[in-house]
Design a protein around this motif. Structure first.
Motif, PDB file in Angstrom:
ATOM      1  N   ALA A 238      43.979  28.169  46.659  1.00 30.09           N
ATOM      2  CA  ALA A 238      44.272  29.038  47.031  1.00 30.09           C
ATOM      3  C   ALA A 238      43.841  28.096  49.171  1.00 30.09           C
ATOM      4  O   ALA A 238      43.086  28.434  49.925  1.00 30.09           O
ATOM      5  CB  ALA A 238      42.527  29.611  47.392  1.00 30.09           C
TER       6      ALA A 238
ATOM      7  N   TYR B  89      40.138  36.234  45.219  1.00 32.83           N
ATOM      8  CA  TYR B  89      40.523  38.056  45.001  1.00 32.83           C
ATOM      9  C   TYR B  89      41.840  38.117  43.934  1.00 32.83           C
ATOM     10  O   TYR B  89      42.285  38.521  43.954  1.00 32.83           O
ATOM     11  CB  TYR B  89      40.024  39.085  46.167  1.00 32.83           C
ATOM     12  CG  TYR B  89      38.726  39.225  45.693  1.00 32.83           C
ATOM     13  CD1 TYR B  89      38.501  40.133  44.451  1.00 32.83           C
ATOM     14  CD2 TYR B  89      37.899  39.131  47.068  1.00 32.83           C
ATOM     15  CE1 TYR B  89      37.196  40.263  45.507  1.00 32.83           C
ATOM     16  CE2 TYR B  89      36.666  39.731  47.121  1.00 32.83           C
ATOM     17  CZ  TYR B  89      36.025  40.265  45.762  1.00 32.83           C
ATOM     18  OH  TYR B  89      35.245  41.192  46.439  1.00 32.83           O
ATOM     19  N   ARG B  90      42.904  37.266  45.199  1.00 34.07           N
ATOM     20  CA  ARG B  90      44.097  37.375  44.058  1.00 34.07           C
ATOM     21  C   ARG B  90      43.859  36.489  43.500  1.00 34.07           C
ATOM     22  O   ARG B  90      44.438  36.490  42.220  1.00 34.07           O
ATOM     23  CB  ARG B  90      44.894  37.512  45.430  1.00 34.07           C
ATOM     24  CG  ARG B  90      46.449  37.507  44.604  1.00 34.07           C
ATOM     25  CD  ARG B  90      47.243  37.039  46.136  1.00 34.07           C
ATOM     26  NE  ARG B  90      47.227  35.390  46.259  1.00 34.07           N
ATOM     27  CZ  ARG B  90      48.171  34.791  47.719  1.00 34.07           C
ATOM     28  NH1 ARG B  90      49.063  35.465  48.062  1.00 34.07           N
ATOM     29  NH2 ARG B  90      48.693  32.743  47.534  1.00 34.07           N
ATOM     30  N   GLU B  91      43.603  35.772  43.632  1.00 34.52           N
ATOM     31  CA  GLU B  91      43.590  33.676  42.542  1.00 34.52           C
ATOM     32  C   GLU B  91      43.278  34.400  40.929  1.00 34.52           C
ATOM     33  O   GLU B  91      43.574  34.473  39.846  1.00 34.52           O
ATOM     34  CB  GLU B  91      43.446  32.826  42.303  1.00 34.52           C
ATOM     35  CG  GLU B  91      44.091  32.273  44.041  1.00 34.52           C
ATOM     36  CD  GLU B  91      45.686  31.608  43.236  1.00 34.52           C
ATOM     37  OE1 GLU B  91      45.712  31.774  41.892  1.00 34.52           O
ATOM     38  OE2 GLU B  91      46.697  32.603  43.472  1.00 34.52           O
ATOM     39  N   LYS B  92      41.615  35.135  41.150  1.00 35.03           N
ATOM     40  CA  LYS B  92      41.045  35.146  39.856  1.00 35.03           C
ATOM     41  C   LYS B  92      41.495  35.929  38.885  1.00 35.03           C
ATOM     42  O   LYS B  92      40.868  36.374  38.037  1.00 35.03           O
ATOM     43  CB  LYS B  92      39.433  35.813  40.139  1.00 35.03           C
ATOM     44  CG  LYS B  92      39.226  36.902  41.094  1.00 35.03           C
ATOM     45  CD  LYS B  92      37.680  36.816  40.765  1.00 35.03           C
ATOM     46  CE  LYS B  92      37.832  38.841  41.264  1.00 35.03           C
ATOM     47  NZ  LYS B  92      35.985  38.686  41.793  1.00 35.03           N
ATOM     48  N   ALA B  93      42.705  37.275  39.618  1.00 33.88           N
ATOM     49  CA  ALA B  93      43.048  37.937  38.847  1.00 33.88           C
ATOM     50  C   ALA B  93      44.148  37.582  37.668  1.00 33.88           C
ATOM     51  O   ALA B  93      45.099  38.411  37.488  1.00 33.88           O
ATOM     52  CB  ALA B  93      43.443  39.204  39.595  1.00 33.88           C
ATOM     53  N   LYS B  94      45.094  36.561  37.321  1.00 31.35           N
ATOM     54  CA  LYS B  94      45.403  35.726  37.374  1.00 31.35           C
ATOM     55  C   LYS B  94      45.461  35.859  35.271  1.00 31.35           C
ATOM     56  O   LYS B  94      44.036  34.981  35.732  1.00 31.35           O
ATOM     57  CB  LYS B  94      46.477  34.513  37.870  1.00 31.35           C
ATOM     58  CG  LYS B  94      46.964  35.400  39.578  1.00 31.35           C
ATOM     59  CD  LYS B  94      47.648  33.734  40.054  1.00 31.35           C
ATOM     60  CE  LYS B  94      48.429  34.763  41.824  1.00 31.35           C
ATOM     61  NZ  LYS B  94      49.144  33.855  42.504  1.00 31.35           N
TER      62      LYS B  94
ATOM     63  N   SER C 191      56.580  29.655  46.529  1.00 31.69           N
ATOM     64  CA  SER C 191      55.548  30.078  45.821  1.00 31.69           C
ATOM     65  C   SER C 191      54.777  29.243  44.873  1.00 31.69           C
ATOM     66  O   SER C 191      55.624  28.268  44.062  1.00 31.69           O
ATOM     67  CB  SER C 191      56.513  31.545  45.453  1.00 31.69           C
ATOM     68  OG  SER C 191      55.666  32.084  44.954  1.00 31.69           O
TER      69      SER C 191
ATOM     70  N   GLY D 136      39.465  36.557  50.043  1.00 35.72           N
ATOM     71  CA  GLY D 136      40.736  36.952  50.364  1.00 35.72           C
ATOM     72  C   GLY D 136      41.957  36.170  48.989  1.00 35.72           C
ATOM     73  O   GLY D 136      41.843  36.881  48.413  1.00 35.72           O
ATOM     74  N   GLU D 137      41.443  34.776  48.980  1.00 33.56           N
ATOM     75  CA  GLU D 137      42.905  33.882  48.182  1.00 33.56           C
ATOM     76  C   GLU D 137      42.390  34.493  46.860  1.00 33.56           C
ATOM     77  O   GLU D 137      42.265  33.958  46.003  1.00 33.56           O
ATOM     78  CB  GLU D 137      42.674  32.533  48.574  1.00 33.56           C
ATOM     79  CG  GLU D 137      43.775  32.822  50.235  1.00 33.56           C
ATOM     80  CD  GLU D 137      45.172  32.679  49.973  1.00 33.56           C
ATOM     81  OE1 GLU D 137      45.572  32.461  48.143  1.00 33.56           O
ATOM     82  OE2 GLU D 137      46.053  32.926  50.552  1.00 33.56           O
TER      83      GLU D 137
END
Length: 380
Positions: free
Chosen positions: A293, A263-268, A377, A260-261
């Motif tokens: 991640a 999936y979120r990070e690769k969109a940045k 963050s 899940g991490e």
């Protein structure tokens, strides 16, 4: 004249010293801020120091808790039983096998001939059956045996001390191997996605459906675990067999969080920038995305240690864990269940396990609070 005086007054004014600019402090990374936050959480930080200190001391237990002498001076010569085997006849004892160093020390004191035996602070072994005590085992606590003995006459304090090293070493090794496997698999599934993710998820689901306890029973019935005397507890083959079996089922849980991490990070944007400059997939995964991640990995690690210790204790309690006479908390708890009237067999093993797990849980709570992404963050 007035212009000359004004010019003279201006030349007499001392120049203003330059104002020193304050030195800029180097900015702290997010990880350094989280570590600093963890150190401010006193309960978790002190528990961490206690666990690390106790675990470090446990590797010196052969020098602190053992029935083997550290040094022996006999007839003008020095002997080192910790590093070399000596028969009982070497020191004049009329027995076969290893010398009784406690009796030898008492004999030397009575003879007062200059011979000496230097024993550890607690001169009892975790696997030695003390059959010369009054009554039948298990024996209650005394000045010689502060936690008493078990049903085979073995010192409980020594077995708990060595069992702490075995349990924590087992939990840490399972943790390292499981995290290495789970993080790698989760990173690949989350980064590539598509068919790789779908196929990988189905394989993980099939593997996770296998019953863990039944697998342990089947393996234990086929491969008989053995105990090799004289070998370090961490180097026993049965110890590594249990690590392999537990690791085979323990790595899957962290995979979902890492996936899940990713999936979120690769969109940045920084991932797109790395791709645009021609960075390889391996560099993007392990150099750029993975460090961002690891928050759930670090947060869940202490609780995974608790689960691994509990799993080993449960397996030893059921008889499918480490072979006898390996010092084991689960085996001692099993003896306590069979001897409920012997309070020391129930209280001390459960107390040791309770205190250890409680300290690790406090560490886990502090780590989870320090690594909370809402406070530090990546976008701040």
């Amino acid at each position: 004249m007035s212009e000359q005086r004004a010019t003279a007054n201006l030349t007499e004014v001392p120049p203003t010293p330059p104002v020193p600019t304050p030195a800029k402090r180097p900015s702290l990374s997010i990880f350094q801020k989280r570590v600093r936050k963890f150190r401010t959480i006193k309960r978790g930080y002190y528990c961490f120091l206690i666990i690390v200190g106790a675990y470090a001391i446990s590797f010196f237990l052969p020098l602190l808790v053992n029935n083997n002498a550290l040094f022996v001076r006999y007839q003008g010569q020095w002997y080192f039983p910790m590093f070399r085997y000596y028969g009982a006849a070497t020191f004049g004892q009329e027995t076969i096998g290893e010398p009784d160093y406690r009796a030898l020390a008492q004999t030397f004191r009575q003879q007062n001939a200059g011979d000496r035996v230097i024993l550890p602070l607690y001169p009892y072994s975790a696997t030695e059956s003390l059959l010369d005590l009054p009554g039948s085992p298990p024996n209650p606590p005394s000045w010689q045996h502060i936690f008493g003995t078990d049903d085979r006459g073995r010192d409980i304090f020594a077995r708990l001390a060595y069992g702490f090293n075995v349990s924590l070493s087992f939990a840490l090794m399972v943790l390292v191997i499981s995290l290495a496997t789970g993080v790698t698999v989760g990173a690949l599934l989350g980064y590539f996605g598509g068919k790789v993710d779908i196929l990988g998820q189905r394989l993980i689901e099939i593997w996770s459906s296998l019953p863990f306890l039944y697998t342990i029973i089947i393996v234990s019935s086929i491969v008989v675990p053995i105990y090799l005397p004289g070998r370090n507890l961490v180097l026993q083959p049965s110890f590594w067999l249990l690590i392999v079996i537990l690791t085979a089922f323990d790595w899957m849980g962290i995979t979902y969080y890492v996936r899940g991490e990713f999936y979120r990070e690769k969109a940045k944007d920084y991932v797109g920038a790395a791709i645009s400059i021609g960075a390889s997939d391996r560099a993007i995964i392990f150099k750029h995305v993975l460090p961002n991640a690891l928050t759930p990995v670090v947060s869940f690690a202490p609780f995974m240690i608790v689960a691994n210790i509990a799993a080993l204790v449960a397996l030893d309690f059921l008889g499918f864990g480490l072979p006898a006479p390996t010092p084991s908390w689960g085996e001692l708890i099993g003896q306590g269940v069979e001897n409920l009237t012997k309070w020391w067999l129930v209280f001390f093993p459960l107390a040791a396990m309770f205190v250890t797990l409680l300290l690790i849980v406090f560490i886990g709570e502090a780590v989870r609070e320090a690594f909370d992404p809402k406070e530090y963050s990546r976008l701040r």
